[in-house]
Design a protein around this motif. Structure first.
Motif, PDB file in Angstrom:
ATOM      1  N   ASN A  60       0.836  -1.213   0.000  1.00 26.03           N
ATOM      2  CA  ASN A  60       0.000   0.000   0.000  1.00 26.03           C
ATOM      3  C   ASN A  60       0.865   1.255   0.000  1.00 26.03           C
ATOM      4  OD1 ASN A  60      -2.432  -1.340  -0.119  1.00 26.03           O
ATOM      5  ND2 ASN A  60      -2.731  -1.359   2.097  1.00 26.03           N
ATOM      6  N   ASP A  61       1.948   1.234   0.802  1.00 21.02           N
ATOM      7  CA  ASP A  61       2.873   2.376   0.813  1.00 21.02           C
ATOM      8  C   ASP A  61       3.521   2.563  -0.555  1.00 21.02           C
ATOM      9  OD1 ASP A  61       2.328   2.928   3.442  1.00 21.02           O
ATOM     10  OD2 ASP A  61       4.177   2.021   4.245  1.00 21.02           O
ATOM     11  N   ALA A  62       3.936   1.440  -1.167  1.00 15.90           N
ATOM     12  CA  ALA A  62       4.553   1.513  -2.492  1.00 15.90           C
ATOM     13  C   ALA A  62       3.546   2.061  -3.507  1.00 15.90           C
ATOM     14  CB  ALA A  62       5.055   0.137  -2.922  1.00 15.90           C
ATOM     15  N   ARG A  63       2.321   1.582  -3.435  1.00 15.56           N
ATOM     16  CA  ARG A  63       1.267   2.061  -4.345  1.00 15.56           C
ATOM     17  C   ARG A  63       1.006   3.553  -4.108  1.00 15.56           C
ATOM     18  NH1 ARG A  63      -1.080   2.204  -8.984  1.00 15.56           N
ATOM     19  NH2 ARG A  63      -3.329   2.339  -8.950  1.00 15.56           N
ATOM     20  N   ALA A  64       0.944   3.950  -2.843  1.00 15.18           N
ATOM     21  CA  ALA A  64       0.729   5.365  -2.514  1.00 15.18           C
ATOM     22  C   ALA A  64       1.889   6.203  -3.053  1.00 15.18           C
ATOM     23  CB  ALA A  64       0.587   5.548  -1.006  1.00 15.18           C
ATOM     24  N   ASN A  65       3.119   5.706  -2.885  1.00 12.76           N
ATOM     25  CA  ASN A  65       4.274   6.437  -3.411  1.00 12.76           C
ATOM     26  C   ASN A  65       4.223   6.526  -4.932  1.00 12.76           C
ATOM     27  OD1 ASN A  65       5.354   6.974  -0.900  1.00 12.76           O
ATOM     28  ND2 ASN A  65       6.636   5.142  -0.876  1.00 12.76           N
ATOM     29  N   ASP A  66       3.813   5.425  -5.589  1.00  7.34           N
ATOM     30  CA  ASP A  66       3.668   5.449  -7.042  1.00  7.34           C
ATOM     31  C   ASP A  66       2.638   6.487  -7.461  1.00  7.34           C
ATOM     32  OD1 ASP A  66       5.534   3.453  -7.343  1.00  7.34           O
ATOM     33  OD2 ASP A  66       4.067   1.843  -7.683  1.00  7.34           O
ATOM     34  N   LEU A  67       1.506   6.499  -6.763  1.00  9.55           N
ATOM     35  CA  LEU A  67       0.453   7.463  -7.091  1.00  9.55           C
ATOM     36  C   LEU A  67       0.920   8.894  -6.839  1.00  9.55           C
ATOM     37  CD1 LEU A  67      -2.705   5.590  -5.745  1.00  9.55           C
ATOM     38  CD2 LEU A  67      -2.012   5.905  -8.128  1.00  9.55           C
ATOM     39  N   LYS A  68       1.651   9.104  -5.731  1.00 10.47           N
ATOM     40  CA  LYS A  68       2.187  10.442  -5.458  1.00 10.47           C
ATOM     41  C   LYS A  68       3.133  10.865  -6.571  1.00 10.47           C
ATOM     42  CE  LYS A  68       1.915  10.310  -0.400  1.00 10.47           C
ATOM     43  NZ  LYS A  68       2.698  10.213   0.828  1.00 10.47           N
ATOM     44  N   GLN A  69       3.971   9.933  -7.032  1.00  7.96           N
ATOM     45  CA  GLN A  69       4.907  10.245  -8.111  1.00  7.96           C
ATOM     46  C   GLN A  69       4.155  10.558  -9.397  1.00  7.96           C
ATOM     47  OE1 GLN A  69       8.229  10.689  -7.757  1.00  7.96           O
ATOM     48  NE2 GLN A  69       8.079  11.490  -9.820  1.00  7.96           N
ATOM     49  N   LYS A  70       3.080   9.796  -9.652  1.00  4.30           N
ATOM     50  CA  LYS A  70       2.275  10.079 -10.839  1.00  4.30           C
ATOM     51  C   LYS A  70       1.651  11.466 -10.754  1.00  4.30           C
ATOM     52  CE  LYS A  70       1.168   5.386 -12.293  1.00  4.30           C
ATOM     53  NZ  LYS A  70       0.132   4.382 -12.505  1.00  4.30           N
ATOM     54  N   VAL A  71       1.169  11.836  -9.566  1.00  5.89           N
ATOM     55  CA  VAL A  71       0.598  13.175  -9.370  1.00  5.89           C
ATOM     56  C   VAL A  71       1.666  14.232  -9.622  1.00  5.89           C
ATOM     57  CG1 VAL A  71      -0.328  14.770  -7.637  1.00  5.89           C
ATOM     58  CG2 VAL A  71      -1.263  12.466  -7.825  1.00  5.89           C
ATOM     59  N   VAL A  72       2.865  14.023  -9.068  1.00  5.47           N
ATOM     60  CA  VAL A  72       3.971  14.971  -9.272  1.00  5.47           C
ATOM     61  C   VAL A  72       4.306  15.066 -10.757  1.00  5.47           C
ATOM     62  CG1 VAL A  72       6.444  15.307  -8.861  1.00  5.47           C
ATOM     63  CG2 VAL A  72       4.940  14.743  -6.958  1.00  5.47           C
ATOM     64  N   ASP A  73       4.380  13.903 -11.432  1.00  5.74           N
ATOM     65  CA  ASP A  73       4.673  13.893 -12.866  1.00  5.74           C
ATOM     66  C   ASP A  73       3.597  14.626 -13.659  1.00  5.74           C
ATOM     67  OD1 ASP A  73       6.950  12.442 -12.289  1.00  5.74           O
ATOM     68  OD2 ASP A  73       6.116  10.506 -12.923  1.00  5.74           O
ATOM     69  N   CYS A  74       2.337  14.369 -13.322  1.00  6.51           N
ATOM     70  CA  CYS A  74       1.227  15.048 -14.012  1.00  6.51           C
ATOM     71  C   CYS A  74       1.273  16.555 -13.775  1.00  6.51           C
ATOM     72  CB  CYS A  74      -0.121  14.474 -13.567  1.00  6.51           C
ATOM     73  SG  CYS A  74      -0.431  12.807 -14.198  1.00  6.51           S
TER      74      CYS A  74
END
Length: 162
Positions: A60-74
């Protein structure tokens, strides 16, 4: 994963943590060895559940970090696109102002050229009028001279008896 409640047959109430009042005798109470074995099994089960939950939390932490990175990238892409849009707008404004200045200069030069050509036309028309008047005067003079010469010739050939 569901939380498991362990109901012990040793007489411990899993919900309240107290001992059950039960029968004494042959199957009523567990021996120390059985209690120890049961406790070890419960510990293994709890360790497995802890490992499972830890792995789930890690995922879940890894998924949250991935999503945060996607938000930052977007957000980065959006910011870059907005910057590009502003650059394009600024470039278009600059081109428009340059074109406007060029057209204003061209209009000024054409108006100046037109004014100069009008002055030349007026001058040329005045010269033409003067030249036509001079021609007309010369033609009259010439015609007058021819007439006078013809009269003189006629009078020389045919004197007037008088």
């Amino acid at each position: 994963l569901p939380c498991h409640r362990f109901h012990l047959s040793s007489g411990i109430n899993a919900e309240y943590g107290g001992k059950k009042k039960g029968k004494k005798g042959e199957g009523g109470e567990l021996s120390v060895k059985d209690k120890y074995t049961k406790t070890l099994q419960e510990m293994d089960s709890l360790k497995q559940e802890l490992e499972t939950r830890t792995e789930l939390a890690r995922r879940n932490d890894a998924r949250a970090n991935d999503l945060k990175q996607k938000v930052v990238d977007c957000e980065k892409v959006v910011a870059e696109e907005q910057e590009e849009k502003l650059d394009i707008s600024a470039d278009m404004i600059r081109q428009y102002k340059t074109m406007q200045s060029t057209m204003a200069l061209r209009i000024h030069l054409l108006e100046s050229n037109l004014s100069h050509l009008r002055v030349q036309l007026d001058t040329t028309q005045k010269r033409l009028e003067t030249t036509e008047k001079e021609k007309s005067d010369l033609q009259r003079k010439y015609d007058g001279s021819i007439e006078r010469m013809e009269r003189e010739m006629i009078s020389c050939h045919y004197p007037n008896p008088g």
